[in-house]
Design a protein around this motif. Structure first.
Motif, PDB file in Angstrom:
ATOM      1  N   ARG A  52       4.266 -10.176  13.370  1.00 56.72           N
ATOM      2  CA  ARG A  52       3.273  -9.370  14.065  1.00 56.72           C
ATOM      3  C   ARG A  52       3.916  -8.283  14.930  1.00 56.72           C
ATOM      4  O   ARG A  52       5.075  -8.359  15.317  1.00 56.72           O
ATOM      5  CB  ARG A  52       2.435 -10.275  14.958  1.00 56.72           C
ATOM      6  CG  ARG A  52       3.263 -10.710  16.138  1.00 56.72           C
ATOM      7  CD  ARG A  52       2.642 -11.820  16.895  1.00 56.72           C
ATOM      8  NE  ARG A  52       3.653 -12.379  17.763  1.00 56.72           N
ATOM      9  CZ  ARG A  52       3.715 -13.642  18.074  1.00 56.72           C
ATOM     10  NH1 ARG A  52       2.834 -14.485  17.573  1.00 56.72           N
ATOM     11  NH2 ARG A  52       4.653 -14.085  18.857  1.00 56.72           N
ATOM     12  N   GLU A  53       3.095  -7.303  15.250  1.00 59.11           N
ATOM     13  CA  GLU A  53       3.503  -6.277  16.195  1.00 59.11           C
ATOM     14  C   GLU A  53       3.148  -6.750  17.599  1.00 59.11           C
ATOM     15  O   GLU A  53       2.077  -7.309  17.831  1.00 59.11           O
ATOM     16  CB  GLU A  53       2.740  -4.975  15.905  1.00 59.11           C
ATOM     17  CG  GLU A  53       3.041  -4.364  14.560  1.00 59.11           C
ATOM     18  CD  GLU A  53       4.440  -3.757  14.507  1.00 59.11           C
ATOM     19  OE1 GLU A  53       4.979  -3.483  15.593  1.00 59.11           O
ATOM     20  OE2 GLU A  53       4.975  -3.604  13.406  1.00 59.11           O
TER      21      GLU A  53
ATOM     22  N   PHE B 256       0.759 -18.848   8.690  1.00 65.04           N
ATOM     23  CA  PHE B 256       0.628 -18.838  10.144  1.00 65.04           C
ATOM     24  C   PHE B 256       1.962 -18.463  10.781  1.00 65.04           C
ATOM     25  O   PHE B 256       2.047 -17.545  11.596  1.00 65.04           O
ATOM     26  CB  PHE B 256       0.169 -20.217  10.627  1.00 65.04           C
ATOM     27  CG  PHE B 256       0.038 -20.334  12.120  1.00 65.04           C
ATOM     28  CD1 PHE B 256      -0.961 -19.655  12.789  1.00 65.04           C
ATOM     29  CD2 PHE B 256       0.901 -21.129  12.852  1.00 65.04           C
ATOM     30  CE1 PHE B 256      -1.086 -19.766  14.167  1.00 65.04           C
ATOM     31  CE2 PHE B 256       0.783 -21.243  14.220  1.00 65.04           C
ATOM     32  CZ  PHE B 256      -0.218 -20.558  14.883  1.00 65.04           C
ATOM     33  N   ALA B 257       3.009 -19.173  10.349  1.00 64.35           N
ATOM     34  CA  ALA B 257       4.313 -18.926  10.967  1.00 64.35           C
ATOM     35  C   ALA B 257       4.793 -17.519  10.663  1.00 64.35           C
ATOM     36  O   ALA B 257       5.366 -16.847  11.529  1.00 64.35           O
ATOM     37  CB  ALA B 257       5.325 -19.959  10.472  1.00 64.35           C
TER      38      ALA B 257
ATOM     39  N   SER C 267      10.705 -17.343  21.566  1.00 69.51           N
ATOM     40  CA  SER C 267       9.631 -17.135  20.599  1.00 69.51           C
ATOM     41  C   SER C 267       9.562 -18.280  19.587  1.00 69.51           C
ATOM     42  O   SER C 267       8.485 -18.718  19.195  1.00 69.51           O
ATOM     43  CB  SER C 267       9.825 -15.806  19.873  1.00 69.51           C
ATOM     44  OG  SER C 267      11.048 -15.816  19.153  1.00 69.51           O
ATOM     45  N   VAL C 268      10.724 -18.770  19.173  1.00 74.59           N
ATOM     46  CA  VAL C 268      10.739 -19.822  18.163  1.00 74.59           C
ATOM     47  C   VAL C 268      10.200 -21.125  18.757  1.00 74.59           C
ATOM     48  O   VAL C 268       9.570 -21.938  18.071  1.00 74.59           O
ATOM     49  CB  VAL C 268      12.165 -19.982  17.584  1.00 74.59           C
ATOM     50  CG1 VAL C 268      12.934 -21.065  18.262  1.00 74.59           C
ATOM     51  CG2 VAL C 268      12.108 -20.230  16.091  1.00 74.59           C
TER      52      VAL C 268
ATOM     53  N   LEU D  15       2.941 -14.994  12.699  1.00 72.32           N
ATOM     54  CA  LEU D  15       3.489 -14.999  14.056  1.00 72.32           C
ATOM     55  C   LEU D  15       4.764 -14.169  14.125  1.00 72.32           C
ATOM     56  O   LEU D  15       4.949 -13.328  15.006  1.00 72.32           O
ATOM     57  CB  LEU D  15       3.823 -16.425  14.503  1.00 72.32           C
ATOM     58  CG  LEU D  15       2.677 -17.411  14.657  1.00 72.32           C
ATOM     59  CD1 LEU D  15       3.198 -18.701  15.260  1.00 72.32           C
ATOM     60  CD2 LEU D  15       1.574 -16.822  15.517  1.00 72.32           C
ATOM     61  N   ALA D  16       5.624 -14.408  13.150  1.00 74.88           N
ATOM     62  CA  ALA D  16       6.944 -13.791  13.223  1.00 74.88           C
ATOM     63  C   ALA D  16       6.897 -12.307  12.871  1.00 74.88           C
ATOM     64  O   ALA D  16       7.738 -11.533  13.319  1.00 74.88           O
ATOM     65  CB  ALA D  16       7.906 -14.526  12.284  1.00 74.88           C
TER      66      ALA D  16
ATOM     67  N   GLU E 221       6.481 -20.764  18.707  1.00 76.46           N
ATOM     68  CA  GLU E 221       5.971 -20.906  17.338  1.00 76.46           C
ATOM     69  C   GLU E 221       5.935 -22.376  16.918  1.00 76.46           C
ATOM     70  O   GLU E 221       4.951 -22.840  16.320  1.00 76.46           O
ATOM     71  CB  GLU E 221       6.840 -20.115  16.363  1.00 76.46           C
ATOM     72  CG  GLU E 221       6.628 -18.621  16.459  1.00 76.46           C
ATOM     73  CD  GLU E 221       7.730 -17.842  15.757  1.00 76.46           C
ATOM     74  OE1 GLU E 221       8.319 -18.356  14.785  1.00 76.46           O
ATOM     75  OE2 GLU E 221       8.012 -16.714  16.196  1.00 76.46           O
TER      76      GLU E 221
END
Ligand SMILES: [K+]
Ligand SMILES: [K+]
Lengths: 444, 444
Positions: free
Chosen positions: A428-429, A421-422, A344-345, A425-426, A348
């Motif tokens: 969110r469901e 934004f970041a 995920s990172v 992203l982190a 991102e």
């Protein structure tokens, strides 16, 4: 505070930021904020307020000539509020994000629990304010006496100028009460180097600062984020401090006219400033195109997450580099400092970088179409605005108003964008329940 | 062929490519290859051979003035060999790579089995050769009569020029026997548009071409790779064909001097050529900086995987965009056309793009330091070389020899690099057995 708003701290921040920006612009439009015989247009006031609140440093007016002392204090206040706001938000989100992923971060004592109370937040605000004021006071204590004793100022002038530039330096704001920025101090390393040091400390980011204060001498206990930030930022400062002096050494319009010692100091200074400091002591517009390109790349990267610096941030660059390195070595996972980066990172980091580049290129094309300037100066200005750096080749004030408004939008987006934004992203469901079969296109 | 070499087809290809390059340069050094009263330096011969074999199109000499007919035929042969070699390698690797990942690809009949025999490879070579010659013959059949009847050429001249430029066009090589490229045909859409169409067909890539030939009217049966390539390439051509005419419409040094119809045709032509075609009909060096920047972006992306075009390839760009889009929408997986992209393909796309950008920026800084040219022309030249496009603002011939040698390296790396890099990534063995705990830095 209403729960709904705390549930979306990024949205609240955007709202507060825009309101503060408009209020600041209104105050700067008051006659009391102007110097005798000067007046500000709406765009000038908006640009100045945004540049201060976003701790950018680009200017369409000379603060020293067109603002009154009250106007300058408003600017300093906006910088202080903007800097503290950004560091606080980033730290709060940092705790929430790290929590969300079930990971440990030694940012606050409260980090052991999964909820963040109003008390926790005000605790973070308190720490940010104390850290900021402490750092600014230390810098002022160094440069005020020097300005007073070595630069032909009265004690009051030195106090005012030293305090103003200390606030600017720690907050990476790059604004100056002098129309030629810090050029008058180009011969005085005892002013330039402390200022540069303050921009470096402010640029590390609050999460890293707190951790360094606690575990400065035991790097083994640092979190992955701090290790990555410190390593990458050191490498980038090193690159800038070597390349800029080298490439400008014989340029008669910049370093070439100075003594060897001054060339070194001012070259190093200009190798540090692109990382968001934003001050200048020589004419940036007269630099070689090679130096401009290196500066543009450094401005695009910026400095630490949760700092007053802009750009995609050094941790993001480090992730990109680590992915490439893992691919070249043939490792299926990305490992660094004994940890594995989650996919995920990586997504991102890729997304933030790709979006930032898209914004930069699209804005540059728009400005090129709208003006007669050449690629290198327009690209420089766009990256400086969207990376909230504040360096300029000198075209800011000469741009048509629509172009200046585009820079205002870029400064706002560059300041608010990456954080929100970041974090969006982190935070969110993940709602997608089903999944599809894998398929791959051919790369390269 | 030895098994060890087939185990590493990319390595064999690099070896063959470099040997062919040096042989080509040696032949071009023969007096028989030069026009009366002209002579080539070693660097000129090496540059010309590399530009031909890598199907780039940059030139330090005028082929028409400095080479004999034999020399021009050597160039055409190198282009033909280079183009077929690249398409073959990419197709072979495509089959192997797709196999490796246990996925299905309707590229060849042999794709159902897991091994690739010498017979399979020569089957692929045969298809590539037949497809190339067929496409080149079709184009020549269109433009040769037109050159003969409408452009004051003898039948022999038309046959020679038409065939030469047909080979160049399908292979996206962008070299011309005319020193001003295709400028003499700027008034003739019946020459320009067929040539542009051939560069588009050649730029799709052999895997896509084969699939389109088999299932042109049933896009549902296309593989993911073909769907992504066709969609993205259409969008990029659309962008170029709209933006370039718009931005150059009133530029007196380029389109401005032509009739409205010719402006449209030549503008569209120059919107297509950056995708690796590399021909020009107006002075690229006189274009607006905005057009140059758009052209640079299009050149950086290039066209289809397994084609004679260069760049990071459209499928790579599509993957990057899809990752960003999935992140924005909050999807934990990257879905497109009913398929899920594996994380490995995301890392490969990121790595190839990031490495390409690093090469471009570093080479641009080096050339800026070594020459007195400005950022936009140097960046243009570097991206044109590393993306093997062949467009130039006109500085190629005037660069000092070390700079020309850097361009030779960039052309080789741009041609060989992405294919071998990507296939090395996809073909490697995963040896890392243990795994570490996850940890994440703060992005943005
Ligand atoms: K700044
Ligand atoms: K080409």
């Amino acid at each position: 505070l209403p729960r709904a708003l705390w549930g979306r701290p990024a949205r609240l921040f955007v709202l507060l930021f825009v309101v503060a920006d408009l209020l600041g612009a209104l105050v700067l439009l008051l006659p009391a904020a102007h110097a005798e015989g000067h007046d500000l247009t709406v765009v000038e006031a908006l640009f100045t307020a945004t540049s201060a609140l976003a701790v950018c440093g680009l200017a369409v007016i000379g603060l020293g000539t067109e603002l009154s002392v009250f106007g300058e204090l408003v600017v300093a206040g906006l910088v202080q509020v903007g800097g503290i706001g950004i560091m606080t938000l980033a730290s709060v989100l940092g705790v929430v994000v790290i929590h969300r992923f079930g990971l440990r971060m030694q940012l606050t004592l409260q980090a052991e629990t999964r909820s963040l109370s109003v008390g926790d937040v005000s605790g973070i605000v308190g720490r940010v304010v104390r850290t900021s004021l402490l750092c600014e006071a230390v810098l002022a204590a160094v440069i005020v006496p020097r300005m007073w004793l070595a630069h032909d100022m009265t004690l009051l002038e030195a106090l005012y100028s030293g305090t103003f530039h200390s606030i600017m330096a720690f907050n990476n704001a790059g604004l100056s009460i002098y129309d030629d920025s810090l050029t008058r101090f180009s011969g005085d390393p005892l002013i330039l180097l402390p200022i540069a040091a303050a921009t470096i400390v402010g640029g590390l980011g609050f999460p890293v600062l707190l951790e360094l204060r606690r575990h400065l001498r035991s790097p083994r206990r640092w979190t992955l984020h701090t290790k990555l930030t410190v390593t990458t930022t050191a490498l980038l400062f090193g690159a800038g401090m070597v390349l800029v002096p080298l490439m400008e050494w014989s340029n008669p319009a910049t370093l070439g006219g100075l003594s060897p010692g001054a060339r070194l100091v001012n070259g190093i200074f200009h190798g540090i400033m692109p990382r968001s400091g934003g001050f200048n002591t020589v004419d940036v517009g007269a630099m070689e195109d090679s130096t401009l390109l290196v500066t543009i790349m450094l401005m695009f990267v910026g400095n630490g997450s949760g700092s007053t610096a802009g750009g995609i941030k050094v941790a993001t660059l480090a992730v990109l580099f680590l992915v490439v390195w893992a691919e070249i070595r043939g490792h299926p996972h990305v490992h660094v400092f004994g940890r594995r980066l989650p996919p995920s990172v990586i997504r991102e980091a890729l997304s933030l970088t790709f979006l930032s580049m898209t914004v930069v290129v699209a804005s540059t094309v728009a400005l090129l179409v709208a003006t007669r300037y050449q690629l290198e100066v327009v690209l420089f200005e766009v990256v400086s605005a969207s990376g909230v750096v504040g360096l300029s080749t000198g075209i800011t004030g000469d741009l048509p108003e629509p172009a200046q408004l585009l820079l205002v939008v870029l400064m706002l987006a560059g300041r608010i964008g990456p954080i929100t934004f970041a974090s969006a992203l982190a935070l969110r469901e993940h709602t997608r329940r089903y999944d599809l079969a894998e398929s791959r296109p051919i790369i390269g």
